[in-house]
Design an enzyme around this catalytic site. Structure first.
Site, PDB file in Angstrom:
ATOM      1  N   HIS A  99     -50.029  74.046 115.357  1.00 51.35           N
ATOM      2  CA  HIS A  99     -49.188  74.784 116.940  1.00 51.35           C
ATOM      3  C   HIS A  99     -48.644  73.284 117.292  1.00 51.35           C
ATOM      4  O   HIS A  99     -48.802  72.236 117.158  1.00 51.35           O
ATOM      5  CB  HIS A  99     -50.396  75.710 117.415  1.00 51.35           C
ATOM      6  CG  HIS A  99     -51.278  74.659 117.229  1.00 51.35           C
ATOM      7  ND1 HIS A  99     -52.508  74.586 117.024  1.00 51.35           N
ATOM      8  CD2 HIS A  99     -51.467  74.191 119.034  1.00 51.35           C
ATOM      9  CE1 HIS A  99     -52.954  73.784 117.168  1.00 51.35           C
ATOM     10  NE2 HIS A  99     -53.036  73.193 119.175  1.00 51.35           N
ATOM     11  N   HIS A 101     -47.084  71.956 121.068  1.00 44.91           N
ATOM     12  CA  HIS A 101     -47.685  71.887 122.807  1.00 44.91           C
ATOM     13  C   HIS A 101     -46.511  71.530 123.206  1.00 44.91           C
ATOM     14  O   HIS A 101     -45.866  71.137 122.467  1.00 44.91           O
ATOM     15  CB  HIS A 101     -48.986  71.176 123.392  1.00 44.91           C
ATOM     16  CG  HIS A 101     -50.424  71.650 122.669  1.00 44.91           C
ATOM     17  ND1 HIS A 101     -51.279  71.953 123.165  1.00 44.91           N
ATOM     18  CD2 HIS A 101     -50.621  70.700 121.190  1.00 44.91           C
ATOM     19  CE1 HIS A 101     -52.226  72.037 122.372  1.00 44.91           C
ATOM     20  NE2 HIS A 101     -52.597  71.227 121.533  1.00 44.91           N
TER      21      HIS A 101
END
Length: 113
Positions: A99, A101
């Site tokens: 993922h 940020h």
């Protein structure tokens, strides 16, 4: 899908996430423990534990395109933002599903970390 992965559960609708963007390959949600006034997670729908595990280089293009869309939608494109990818536990990756940020809304220091 990994049975114990919180992001896989959000992608499959088993857990509610505050979705700000979604397409067939990517989902973007608000971080539940934000480190900035604006903190979003850009997540590929295919379970990939870390950035080292990416086999298809087109995934990076899809992720970065989603970063741009989310930044524009959330009014961050002109404000400026930071993009962070943690890879592995030493880099503070706590959920082992790749993922990105996307952080904005405050001044960030340099060097990071």
């Amino acid at each position: 899908m990994e049975r114990d992965c919180v992001f896989c559960k959000i992608i499959n609708g088993e857990i509610k996430g505050d979705v700000v963007y979604e397409n067939e390959d990517i989902i973007a949600i608000r971080d539940i423990a934000p480190q900035a006034p604006h903190h979003y997670l850009i997540i590929p729908k295919v379970h990939t534990p870390t950035s080292q595990d990416v086999k298809d280089p087109s995934l990076w293009g899809n992720l970065m395109s989603a970063v741009n869309v989310v930044a524009e939608r959330m009014g961050l494109a002109d404000l400026g933002y930071r993009v962070v990818i943690n890879c592995g536990s030493q880099a503070c990756q706590s959920i082992f599903h790749l993922h990105i940020h996307l952080l904005s809304g405050r001044r960030f220091g340099w060097p990071p970390g």
